[in-house]
Scaffold this active site. Structure first.
Site, PDB file in Angstrom:
ATOM      1  N   LYS A  69       5.821 -15.094   7.870  1.00  0.00           N
ATOM      2  CA  LYS A  69       4.396 -14.823   7.985  1.00  0.00           C
ATOM      3  C   LYS A  69       3.671 -16.173   7.223  1.00  0.00           C
ATOM      4  O   LYS A  69       2.744 -16.683   8.152  1.00  0.00           O
ATOM      5  CB  LYS A  69       3.778 -13.546   7.063  1.00  0.00           C
ATOM      6  CG  LYS A  69       3.840 -12.256   7.339  1.00  0.00           C
ATOM      7  CD  LYS A  69       3.359 -11.539   7.089  1.00  0.00           C
ATOM      8  CE  LYS A  69       4.235  -9.690   7.273  1.00  0.00           C
ATOM      9  NZ  LYS A  69       3.190  -8.601   6.437  1.00  0.00           N
ATOM     10  N   ASP A 105      -3.199  -7.289   8.511  1.00  0.00           N
ATOM     11  CA  ASP A 105      -2.728  -6.510   7.739  1.00  0.00           C
ATOM     12  C   ASP A 105      -4.045  -5.861   6.534  1.00  0.00           C
ATOM     13  O   ASP A 105      -4.121  -4.565   5.780  1.00  0.00           O
ATOM     14  CB  ASP A 105      -1.808  -6.860   7.309  1.00  0.00           C
ATOM     15  CG  ASP A 105      -0.159  -6.536   7.327  1.00  0.00           C
ATOM     16  OD1 ASP A 105       0.275  -6.405   8.091  1.00  0.00           O
ATOM     17  OD2 ASP A 105       0.338  -7.668   7.060  1.00  0.00           O
TER      18      ASP A 105
HETATM   19  P1  NAP Z   1       7.545  -9.206  -0.358  1.00  0.00           P
HETATM   20  O1  NAP Z   1       6.236  -9.718   0.361  1.00  0.00           O
HETATM   21  O2  NAP Z   1       8.648  -9.313  -0.653  1.00  0.00           O
HETATM   22  O3  NAP Z   1       6.395  -8.441  -1.947  1.00  0.00           O
HETATM   23  C1  NAP Z   1       7.383  -7.291  -2.570  1.00  0.00           C
HETATM   24  C2  NAP Z   1       6.430  -7.367  -4.380  1.00  0.00           C
HETATM   25  O4  NAP Z   1       7.654  -5.660  -4.995  1.00  0.00           O
HETATM   26  C3  NAP Z   1       7.104  -8.691  -5.193  1.00  0.00           C
HETATM   27  O5  NAP Z   1       5.707  -7.944  -5.492  1.00  0.00           O
HETATM   28  C4  NAP Z   1       8.092  -7.809  -6.179  1.00  0.00           C
HETATM   29  O6  NAP Z   1       7.849  -8.436  -7.459  1.00  0.00           O
HETATM   30  C5  NAP Z   1       8.009  -6.012  -5.816  1.00  0.00           C
HETATM   31  N1  NAP Z   1       9.148  -5.490  -6.009  1.00  0.00           N
HETATM   32  C6  NAP Z   1      10.181  -4.986  -5.352  1.00  0.00           C
HETATM   33  N2  NAP Z   1      10.961  -4.911  -6.059  1.00  0.00           N
HETATM   34  C7  NAP Z   1      10.638  -4.013  -7.161  1.00  0.00           C
HETATM   35  C8  NAP Z   1      11.272  -3.533  -7.787  1.00  0.00           C
HETATM   36  N3  NAP Z   1      12.615  -2.846  -7.816  1.00  0.00           N
HETATM   37  N4  NAP Z   1      10.358  -3.727  -9.307  1.00  0.00           N
HETATM   38  C9  NAP Z   1       9.347  -3.742  -9.396  1.00  0.00           C
HETATM   39  N5  NAP Z   1       8.972  -4.776  -8.618  1.00  0.00           N
HETATM   40  C10 NAP Z   1       9.663  -4.427  -6.957  1.00  0.00           C
HETATM   41  O7  NAP Z   1       6.824  -7.503   0.107  1.00  0.00           O
HETATM   42  P2  NAP Z   1       5.047  -7.467   1.250  1.00  0.00           P
HETATM   43  O8  NAP Z   1       5.740  -7.616   2.255  1.00  0.00           O
HETATM   44  O9  NAP Z   1       4.414  -7.784  -0.260  1.00  0.00           O
HETATM   45  O10 NAP Z   1       6.040  -5.066   1.553  1.00  0.00           O
HETATM   46  C11 NAP Z   1       5.782  -4.841   0.186  1.00  0.00           C
HETATM   47  C12 NAP Z   1       5.634  -3.646   0.684  1.00  0.00           C
HETATM   48  O11 NAP Z   1       4.411  -2.823   1.716  1.00  0.00           O
HETATM   49  C13 NAP Z   1       7.166  -2.951   1.872  1.00  0.00           C
HETATM   50  O12 NAP Z   1       7.904  -1.234   0.860  1.00  0.00           O
HETATM   51  C14 NAP Z   1       6.698  -3.381   3.264  1.00  0.00           C
HETATM   52  O13 NAP Z   1       7.232  -1.847   4.038  1.00  0.00           O
HETATM   53  C15 NAP Z   1       5.242  -2.400   2.576  1.00  0.00           C
HETATM   54  N6  NAP Z   1       4.745  -2.930   3.168  1.00  0.00           N
HETATM   55  C16 NAP Z   1       2.782  -2.071   4.691  1.00  0.00           C
HETATM   56  C17 NAP Z   1       2.905  -2.170   5.230  1.00  0.00           C
HETATM   57  C18 NAP Z   1       1.849  -0.444   5.747  1.00  0.00           C
HETATM   58  O14 NAP Z   1       1.487  -1.524   7.001  1.00  0.00           O
HETATM   59  N7  NAP Z   1       1.945   0.511   5.725  1.00  0.00           N
HETATM   60  C19 NAP Z   1       2.505  -3.599   5.680  1.00  0.00           C
HETATM   61  C20 NAP Z   1       2.900  -4.582   4.622  1.00  0.00           C
HETATM   62  C21 NAP Z   1       4.397  -4.477   3.956  1.00  0.00           C
HETATM   63  P3  NAP Z   1       8.591  -9.412  -7.344  1.00  0.00           P
HETATM   64  O15 NAP Z   1       7.612 -10.623  -7.437  1.00  0.00           O
HETATM   65  O16 NAP Z   1       9.125  -9.483  -9.172  1.00  0.00           O
HETATM   66  O17 NAP Z   1       9.991  -9.629  -7.095  1.00  0.00           O
END
Ligand code: NAP
Length: 273
Positions: A69, A105
């Site tokens: 992205k 998004d």
């Molecule tokens: P990302 O860029 O990889 O960021 C993940 C975030 O989650 C980081 O802040 C990470 O913290 C934290 N994290 C991961 N595992 C963790 C754990 N075990 N305990 C505490 N914090 C944790 O991912 P993203 O693109 O933002 O997506 C995140 C989530 O949103 C996913 O589940 C995705 O499926 C969902 N999502 C949904 C939509 C929708 O349309 N509904 C759209 C986009 C994303 P650290 O910085 O400490 O690693």
């Protein structure tokens, strides 16, 4: 469905993409709208090669997901203002050889929130500091929301908080944060680890509106706890549907068939278990 020499091609590029429900959603939208178009999943780490392929083959539009992205931005011919400010593109239009990037998004999350509650002037705690948190943070700030960021890794949380000009709190200090809105953006609680919850029940105040952007399961453990405490809750399905619907509108200029795409995504999620 007839595929012939006039069929237009769309897709999603990412690594991995085998979990993606975007093909289910967009093919339902094309079919419901009577369009001669198909949407496929392209799993690749080579985003530069993908963009060259889009131009060479006339692929009309592409969704972009993890990990491309941000990396895609300097490779595009043009980037929409909001996507530029956020620093992430999740949608590409191929406009006769010019590749233009957008972010759907952020407006989708805002729309999902505003379908349930007023946000302007409110306080909001965002849990997580990844791509989704960043997109949601920027659009909420533009809506006059007072933000706080909480994250597992302090450096990443502080970095996002600095970009947004707001406060950062460590995850273990969530109990002390008073907030009107809470938006959970980490994968904690996602299927199959759906018994996990990022915060302790005591951290939730009754009047807080709680949104979890996870859509599998529809109701995460966080949302179940929030409902039991009397909080208004919003699941991640609305955001997911709205981001895809807006992609469809950008690519085709047509009104997205929301009911048909919601049905297709709900069926896919239910039958996958
Ligand atoms: P990302 O860029 O990889 O960021 C993940 C975030 O989650 C980081 O802040 C990470 O913290 C934290 N994290 C991961 N595992 C963790 C754990 N075990 N305990 C505490 N914090 C944790 O991912 P993203 O693109 O933002 O997506 C995140 C989530 O949103 C996913 O589940 C995705 O499926 C969902 N999502 C949904 C939509 C929708 O349309 N509904 C759209 C986009 C994303 P650290 O910085 O400490 O690693």
């Amino acid at each position: 469905m007839i595929i012939n020499q006039h069929t237009e091609l769309f897709g999603v590029v990412g690594y991995p993409v085998n979990h993606s429900l975007s093909p289910t959603m967009q093919n339902a939208a094309f079919s419901e709208s009577g369009l001669n178009a198909v949407y496929l999943a392209f799993e690749t780490r080579d985003i530069g090669g993908c963009l060259k392929g889009m131009k060479a083959l006339g692929i009309r539009g592409m969704s972009v997901t993890i990990p491309h992205k941000s990396a895609v931005i300097p490779l595009l011919d043009e980037v929409d203002g909001l996507a530029k400010r956020i620093g992430a593109v999740n949608t590409i239009i191929n406009d006769e050889g010019r590749l233009i990037g957008y972010n759907t998004d952020a407006p989708a999350a805002l729309k999902a929130l505003e379908e349930s509650t007023e946000v302007s002037g409110k306080t909001c705690l965002i849990i997580g500091a990844g791509g989704a948190a960043r997109a949601i943070g920027f659009i909420l700030r533009e809506r006059g929301v007072h933000l706080t960021i909480a994250n597992r890794t302090a450096a990443r949380g502080e970095d996002l908080a600095n970009s947004l000009g707001c406060a950062y709190v460590p995850l273990k200090e969530l109990e002390v944060v008073e907030t009107d809105l809470l938006v959970q953006t980490t994968p904690v609680g996602m299927y199959p680890k759906d018994e996990q919850c990022i915060i302790s029940p005591g951290a939730l105040k009754e009047r807080t509106v709680v949104m979890d952007i996870i859509y599998n399961p529809f109701e995460t453990r966080l949302l179940r706890i929030a409902t039991a405490r009397g909080c208004l809750t919003i699941n991640g399905l609305g955001m997911f549907i709205h981001q895809g619907a807006e992609q469809f509108r950008l690519w085709t200029g047509l009104k997205p068939p929301i009911a048909a795409i919601t049905r297709a995504v709900e069926m896919a999620l239910t039958s996958a278990k």
